[in-house]
Design a protein around this motif. Structure first.
Motif, PDB file in Angstrom:
ATOM      1  N   ILE A   1       0.860  -1.175   0.000  1.00 48.27           N
ATOM      2  CA  ILE A   1       0.000   0.000   0.000  1.00 48.27           C
ATOM      3  C   ILE A   1       0.895   1.224   0.000  1.00 48.27           C
ATOM      4  O   ILE A   1       2.070   1.148   0.379  1.00 48.27           O
ATOM      5  N   PRO A   2       0.375   2.367  -0.427  1.00 46.87           N
ATOM      6  CA  PRO A   2       1.227   3.563  -0.539  1.00 46.87           C
ATOM      7  C   PRO A   2       1.989   3.928   0.732  1.00 46.87           C
ATOM      8  O   PRO A   2       3.160   4.303   0.659  1.00 46.87           O
ATOM      9  N   ALA A   3       1.369   3.831   1.901  1.00 50.24           N
ATOM     10  CA  ALA A   3       2.057   4.218   3.140  1.00 50.24           C
ATOM     11  C   ALA A   3       3.259   3.331   3.409  1.00 50.24           C
ATOM     12  O   ALA A   3       4.306   3.812   3.854  1.00 50.24           O
ATOM     13  N   VAL A   4       3.135   2.040   3.151  1.00 48.85           N
ATOM     14  CA  VAL A   4       4.249   1.123   3.383  1.00 48.85           C
ATOM     15  C   VAL A   4       5.361   1.387   2.368  1.00 48.85           C
ATOM     16  O   VAL A   4       6.546   1.399   2.733  1.00 48.85           O
ATOM     17  N   GLU A   5       4.995   1.621   1.136  1.00 43.72           N
ATOM     18  CA  GLU A   5       6.006   1.924   0.112  1.00 43.72           C
ATOM     19  C   GLU A   5       6.729   3.231   0.431  1.00 43.72           C
ATOM     20  O   GLU A   5       7.953   3.323   0.304  1.00 43.72           O
ATOM     21  N   ALA A   6       5.985   4.245   0.881  1.00 46.96           N
ATOM     22  CA  ALA A   6       6.600   5.527   1.257  1.00 46.96           C
ATOM     23  C   ALA A   6       7.517   5.351   2.465  1.00 46.96           C
ATOM     24  O   ALA A   6       8.624   5.898   2.494  1.00 46.96           O
ATOM     25  N   ALA A   7       7.065   4.575   3.447  1.00 47.34           N
ATOM     26  CA  ALA A   7       7.886   4.336   4.638  1.00 47.34           C
ATOM     27  C   ALA A   7       9.171   3.610   4.268  1.00 47.34           C
ATOM     28  O   ALA A   7      10.250   3.955   4.765  1.00 47.34           O
ATOM     29  N   ALA A   8       9.073   2.618   3.404  1.00 47.30           N
ATOM     30  CA  ALA A   8      10.268   1.879   2.987  1.00 47.30           C
ATOM     31  C   ALA A   8      11.264   2.813   2.315  1.00 47.30           C
ATOM     32  O   ALA A   8      12.468   2.782   2.618  1.00 47.30           O
ATOM     33  N   ALA A   9      10.793   3.670   1.424  1.00 49.93           N
ATOM     34  CA  ALA A   9      11.690   4.616   0.742  1.00 49.93           C
ATOM     35  C   ALA A   9      12.317   5.580   1.742  1.00 49.93           C
ATOM     36  O   ALA A   9      13.524   5.869   1.669  1.00 49.93           O
ATOM     37  N   GLU A  10      11.546   6.061   2.698  1.00 51.65           N
ATOM     38  CA  GLU A  10      12.085   6.983   3.689  1.00 51.65           C
ATOM     39  C   GLU A  10      13.085   6.287   4.608  1.00 51.65           C
ATOM     40  O   GLU A  10      14.108   6.873   4.967  1.00 51.65           O
ATOM     41  N   LEU A  11      12.805   5.055   4.994  1.00 50.53           N
ATOM     42  CA  LEU A  11      13.748   4.325   5.846  1.00 50.53           C
ATOM     43  C   LEU A  11      15.063   4.049   5.121  1.00 50.53           C
ATOM     44  O   LEU A  11      16.137   4.163   5.719  1.00 50.53           O
ATOM     45  N   VAL A  12      15.007   3.716   3.845  1.00 50.42           N
ATOM     46  CA  VAL A  12      16.238   3.520   3.057  1.00 50.42           C
ATOM     47  C   VAL A  12      17.046   4.814   3.064  1.00 50.42           C
ATOM     48  O   VAL A  12      18.262   4.806   3.302  1.00 50.42           O
ATOM     49  N   ALA A  13      16.385   5.941   2.846  1.00 50.27           N
ATOM     50  CA  ALA A  13      17.079   7.235   2.857  1.00 50.27           C
ATOM     51  C   ALA A  13      17.619   7.563   4.248  1.00 50.27           C
ATOM     52  O   ALA A  13      18.730   8.091   4.382  1.00 50.27           O
ATOM     53  N   TYR A  14      16.867   7.261   5.288  1.00 46.25           N
ATOM     54  CA  TYR A  14      17.315   7.492   6.664  1.00 46.25           C
ATOM     55  C   TYR A  14      18.599   6.717   6.945  1.00 46.25           C
ATOM     56  O   TYR A  14      19.582   7.273   7.447  1.00 46.25           O
ATOM     57  N   PHE A  15      18.599   5.431   6.626  1.00 45.66           N
ATOM     58  CA  PHE A  15      19.778   4.608   6.906  1.00 45.66           C
ATOM     59  C   PHE A  15      20.969   4.986   6.025  1.00 45.66           C
ATOM     60  O   PHE A  15      22.111   4.729   6.408  1.00 45.66           O
ATOM     61  N   ALA A  16      20.720   5.625   4.899  1.00 49.06           N
ATOM     62  CA  ALA A  16      21.800   6.114   4.041  1.00 49.06           C
ATOM     63  C   ALA A  16      22.306   7.481   4.508  1.00 49.06           C
ATOM     64  O   ALA A  16      23.236   8.042   3.915  1.00 49.06           O
ATOM     65  N   GLY A  17      21.708   8.031   5.564  1.00 51.05           N
ATOM     66  CA  GLY A  17      22.112   9.334   6.074  1.00 51.05           C
ATOM     67  C   GLY A  17      21.566  10.494   5.272  1.00 51.05           C
ATOM     68  O   GLY A  17      22.029  11.624   5.402  1.00 51.05           O
ATOM     69  N   GLU A  18      20.546  10.243   4.467  1.00 52.84           N
ATOM     70  CA  GLU A  18      19.995  11.265   3.577  1.00 52.84           C
ATOM     71  C   GLU A  18      18.666  11.846   4.053  1.00 52.84           C
ATOM     72  O   GLU A  18      18.130  12.750   3.416  1.00 52.84           O
TER      73      GLU A  18
END
Length: 168
Positions: free
Chosen positions: A49-66
């Motif tokens: 669902i959109p919220a899970v996809e958005a969260a996944a993208a944000e978490l990837v960016a968070y862990f990349a320091g972005e």
């Protein structure tokens, strides 16, 4: 499922937003968490669902320091009362790279003397990392507890520059 530097995370949400983040999401944790969601929402969880996809993208960016601020919508259905008040305060007013004490957080929500209850609220957090319970520490400088384990808490605080990176 999302593979991260702190291990696999299970992400689940509703049309309202991200509802659950589960640390160390092995088969047993996934089964238990999905049963909890079925009980809470009365339906089978949907994989994409959109919220899970958005969260996944944000978490990837968070862990990349972005990424420093999560913007994914949150579904607070798994929290209520005092716990929800504390978690919302934490999410809104304890920014990336900072920490807050249990007692200070209790004071912020108008409940002086409720430091232990704040600890219980952190333990009930259905949205760790996104709602940053890793930023809550003991007043004497100790890490305090953490549902994802103290090593995970150390890693998250190191990522945010609060603690030094481990030597090895």
């Amino acid at each position: 499922m999302l593979d991260t530097p702190i291990g696999p995370l299970l992400l689940a949400g509703t049309d309202a937003g991200l509802a659950l983040v589960v640390f160390h999401a092995d088969d047993r944790a996934r089964t238990r968490s999905l049963a909890r969601l079925r009980g809470a929402f009365g339906t089978e969880p949907v994989a994409s669902i959109p919220a899970v996809e958005a969260a996944a993208a944000e978490l990837v960016a968070y862990f990349a320091g972005e990424l420093r601020d999560f913007t994914v919508p949150l579904d607070w259905s798994l929290s209520s009362g005092f716990n929800e008040r504390v978690l919302r305060e934490l999410a809104a007013r304890v920014p990336y790279g900072t920490v807050v004490g249990y007692q200070d957080l209790a004071d912020r929500v108008g409940e002086p003397g409720a430091a232990r209850a704040v600890g219980a609220a952190m333990g009930s957090n259905p949205l760790p990392v996104v709602v940053p319970c890793h930023r809550v520490v003991e007043s004497g400088g100790g890490l305090g507890g953490f549902g994802g384990g103290l090593e995970t808490k150390r890693q998250l605080l190191a990522l945010e520059g609060v603690l030094p990176q481990p030597l090895f």
